[in-house]
Scaffold this active site. Structure first.
Site, PDB file in Angstrom:
ATOM      1  N   ASP A  28       3.344  60.861  54.117  1.00  0.00           N
ATOM      2  CA  ASP A  28       2.645  61.303  52.902  1.00  0.00           C
ATOM      3  C   ASP A  28       3.607  61.390  51.714  1.00  0.00           C
ATOM      4  O   ASP A  28       4.799  61.691  51.890  1.00  0.00           O
ATOM      5  CB  ASP A  28       2.003  62.674  53.166  1.00  0.00           C
ATOM      6  CG  ASP A  28       0.927  62.997  52.134  1.00  0.00           C
ATOM      7  OD1 ASP A  28       0.441  62.065  51.459  1.00  0.00           O
ATOM      8  OD2 ASP A  28       0.585  64.190  52.001  1.00  0.00           O
ATOM      9  N   GLY A  31       2.117  58.310  46.607  1.00  0.00           N
ATOM     10  CA  GLY A  31       1.544  58.380  45.262  1.00  0.00           C
ATOM     11  C   GLY A  31       2.418  59.215  44.335  1.00  0.00           C
ATOM     12  O   GLY A  31       2.719  58.809  43.199  1.00  0.00           O
ATOM     13  N   GLU A  75     -10.797  59.302  56.032  1.00  0.00           N
ATOM     14  CA  GLU A  75     -11.148  59.909  54.742  1.00  0.00           C
ATOM     15  C   GLU A  75     -10.563  59.148  53.547  1.00  0.00           C
ATOM     16  O   GLU A  75     -11.010  59.330  52.414  1.00  0.00           O
ATOM     17  CB  GLU A  75     -10.655  61.369  54.707  1.00  0.00           C
ATOM     18  CG  GLU A  75     -11.379  62.313  55.662  1.00  0.00           C
ATOM     19  CD  GLU A  75     -10.995  62.108  57.122  1.00  0.00           C
ATOM     20  OE1 GLU A  75      -9.859  61.670  57.408  1.00  0.00           O
ATOM     21  OE2 GLU A  75     -11.848  62.379  58.000  1.00  0.00           O
ATOM     22  N   ASN A  76      -9.579  58.272  53.805  1.00  0.00           N
ATOM     23  CA  ASN A  76      -8.927  57.566  52.692  1.00  0.00           C
ATOM     24  C   ASN A  76      -9.832  56.536  52.001  1.00  0.00           C
ATOM     25  O   ASN A  76      -9.519  56.080  50.895  1.00  0.00           O
ATOM     26  CB  ASN A  76      -7.615  56.902  53.140  1.00  0.00           C
ATOM     27  CG  ASN A  76      -6.486  57.888  53.389  1.00  0.00           C
ATOM     28  OD1 ASN A  76      -5.638  57.683  54.261  1.00  0.00           O
ATOM     29  ND2 ASN A  76      -6.443  58.974  52.622  1.00  0.00           N
ATOM     30  N   GLU A 215       5.626  69.896  68.700  1.00  0.00           N
ATOM     31  CA  GLU A 215       6.473  70.619  67.735  1.00  0.00           C
ATOM     32  C   GLU A 215       6.243  70.020  66.346  1.00  0.00           C
ATOM     33  O   GLU A 215       6.325  68.795  66.176  1.00  0.00           O
ATOM     34  CB  GLU A 215       7.958  70.492  68.122  1.00  0.00           C
ATOM     35  CG  GLU A 215       8.304  70.996  69.512  1.00  0.00           C
ATOM     36  CD  GLU A 215       8.060  72.492  69.668  1.00  0.00           C
ATOM     37  OE1 GLU A 215       8.163  73.236  68.681  1.00  0.00           O
ATOM     38  OE2 GLU A 215       7.750  72.917  70.807  1.00  0.00           O
TER      39      GLU A 215
HETATM   40  C1  IPE Z   1      -2.984  61.710  55.344  1.00  0.00           C
HETATM   41  O1  IPE Z   1      -2.533  61.770  54.049  1.00  0.00           O
HETATM   42  C2  IPE Z   1      -3.315  60.307  55.729  1.00  0.00           C
HETATM   43  C3  IPE Z   1      -2.225  59.349  55.723  1.00  0.00           C
HETATM   44  C4  IPE Z   1      -0.965  59.563  55.507  1.00  0.00           C
HETATM   45  C5  IPE Z   1      -2.605  58.003  56.047  1.00  0.00           C
HETATM   46  P1  IPE Z   1      -3.502  62.185  52.841  1.00  0.00           P
HETATM   47  O2  IPE Z   1      -2.681  62.193  51.633  1.00  0.00           O
HETATM   48  O3  IPE Z   1      -4.722  61.325  52.836  1.00  0.00           O
HETATM   49  O4  IPE Z   1      -3.925  63.671  53.268  1.00  0.00           O
HETATM   50  P2  IPE Z   1      -4.627  64.815  52.413  1.00  0.00           P
HETATM   51  O5  IPE Z   1      -5.869  64.207  51.827  1.00  0.00           O
HETATM   52  O6  IPE Z   1      -3.669  65.239  51.361  1.00  0.00           O
HETATM   53  O7  IPE Z   1      -4.899  65.903  53.409  1.00  0.00           O
HETATM   54  C1  IPE Z   2       0.290  58.567  51.884  1.00  0.00           C
HETATM   55  O1  IPE Z   2       0.676  58.758  50.585  1.00  0.00           O
HETATM   56  C2  IPE Z   2      -0.199  57.172  52.147  1.00  0.00           C
HETATM   57  C3  IPE Z   2      -1.638  57.057  52.385  1.00  0.00           C
HETATM   58  C4  IPE Z   2      -2.490  58.039  52.473  1.00  0.00           C
HETATM   59  C5  IPE Z   2      -2.158  55.714  52.545  1.00  0.00           C
HETATM   60  P1  IPE Z   2      -0.329  59.267  49.490  1.00  0.00           P
HETATM   61  O2  IPE Z   2      -0.968  58.085  48.837  1.00  0.00           O
HETATM   62  O3  IPE Z   2      -1.293  60.242  50.071  1.00  0.00           O
HETATM   63  O4  IPE Z   2       0.629  59.986  48.474  1.00  0.00           O
HETATM   64  P2  IPE Z   2       0.353  61.312  47.657  1.00  0.00           P
HETATM   65  O5  IPE Z   2      -0.006  62.386  48.645  1.00  0.00           O
HETATM   66  O6  IPE Z   2      -0.773  61.017  46.722  1.00  0.00           O
HETATM   67  O7  IPE Z   2       1.646  61.585  46.957  1.00  0.00           O
HETATM   68 MG    MG Z   3      -1.250  62.257  50.263  1.00  0.00          MG
END
Ligand code: IPE
Ligand code: IPE
Ligand code: MG
Length: 263
Positions: A28, A31, A75-76, A215
């Site tokens: 994560d 973005g 959910e993405n 863990e």
């Molecule tokens: C979890 O990250 C899913 C992946 C890394 C693929 P998200 O960024 O989607 O999680 P939330 O929405 O913040 O919980």
């Molecule tokens: C995780 O990074 C990758 C995916 C969920 C595909 P994010 O895209 O969720 O990055 P942030 O959380 O917005 O920084």
């Molecule tokens: Mg994220």
């Protein structure tokens, strides 16, 4: 379809003491990494792909047997269509271009999740990529794509209900072990170490059944920045944990002493 390929690799095959057999990661922060630099989110995802290569290599070097990466959650799909489209293109490029490196390094690839939603082209690429790496036995890399822990438990329940309806099993034969054998992770040991980068302290519907005794390591480091040293920190934190699985610390010490006595 390409045949399975298996180069002769030297790799660590037995569990290494103190090293997790299975590492599961929520990658994560892509973005935010891009936003911090005034760049588009997709730049963050592209940079994140470099960290994917790094962690695969590091896990192989340490003798980790299973690495499971969360690439795209159920959910993405709710993200802006443009970002979803770009993430799919990135996924296709990984399936097309990164498989050679996996073959060379003895890594077996599996994609897990509700894969029908991806359409025929990606479906074919997934099958081809999995087939090419099927004989590799240094490490298994599982990519969770359109995966959700609740989806996984639900689809397992549907299979069991169907088996009960057809008389193949009796409802009272359903136990934890049987349910686990119907999850998409069947055959993979539960994760020993979970890593989430990006600062959030939640599971986000990842492996919710399988993480019961894992863990949990959370770090503020954003996924594109997750380095060799960060991974080493997670491993050394893991090695310092006492995994009691419900027992007391004293019981564990007694067991250890007994085993040492028999050795
Ligand atoms: C979890 O990250 C899913 C992946 C890394 C693929 P998200 O960024 O989607 O999680 P939330 O929405 O913040 O919980
Ligand atoms: C995780 O990074 C990758 C995916 C969920 C595909 P994010 O895209 O969720 O990055 P942030 O959380 O917005 O920084
Ligand atoms: Mg994220």
């Amino acid at each position: 379809m390409s045949p399975a390929e298996n180069n002769s690799h030297s790799c660590i095959k037995n569990p290494v003491p103190g090293i997790p057999r299975h590492v599961a990661v929520i990658m994560d922060g892509n973005g935010r990494w891009a936003k911090n630099r005034g760049q588009s989110r997709i730049k963050g995802h592209r940079k994140g792909a470099e960290s994917v290569h790094r962690i695969i290599r590091l896990c192989g070097d340490h003798g980790v047997e299973h690495l499971t990466l969360f690439a795209f959650s159920s959910e993405n799909w709710k993200r802006p269509p443009r970002e979803v489209k770009l993430l799919m293109e990135l996924f296709i490029s990984v399936l097309e271009k990164d498989i050679d490196a996996l073959v060379e390094n003895g890594v077996r690839l599996r994609i897990m999740g509700d894969l029908d939603r991806f359409g025929k082209r990606i479906g074919r690429l997934i099958k081809k990529a999995e087939m090419r790496t099927t004989c590799n036995d240094c490490m298994q890399l599982t990519i969770a794509a359109n995966y959700g822990g609740r989806w996984d438990i639900t689809q397992a329940c549907q299979q069991l209900a169907e088996k009960a309806r057809s008389g193949e099993i009796k409802p009272d034969e359903i136990n934890e072990e049987l349910l686990a054998r119907h999850l998409v992770t069947a055959g993979i040991p539960d994760p020993d170490l979970f890593i989430r980068t990006g600062g959030e302290k939640r599971i986000s519907n990842y492996l919710i059944w399988q993480l019961a005794y894992t863990e949990l390591f959370f770090t503020d480091v954003l996924w594109p920045d997750f380095s060799k040293d960060d991974f080493a920190e997670a491993l050394s934190w893991f090695a310092s944990r006492e995994r009691r699985f419900g027992k007391t610390s004293e019981q564990l010490k007694e067991n250890k002493a007994r085993k040492a006595g028999h050795a």
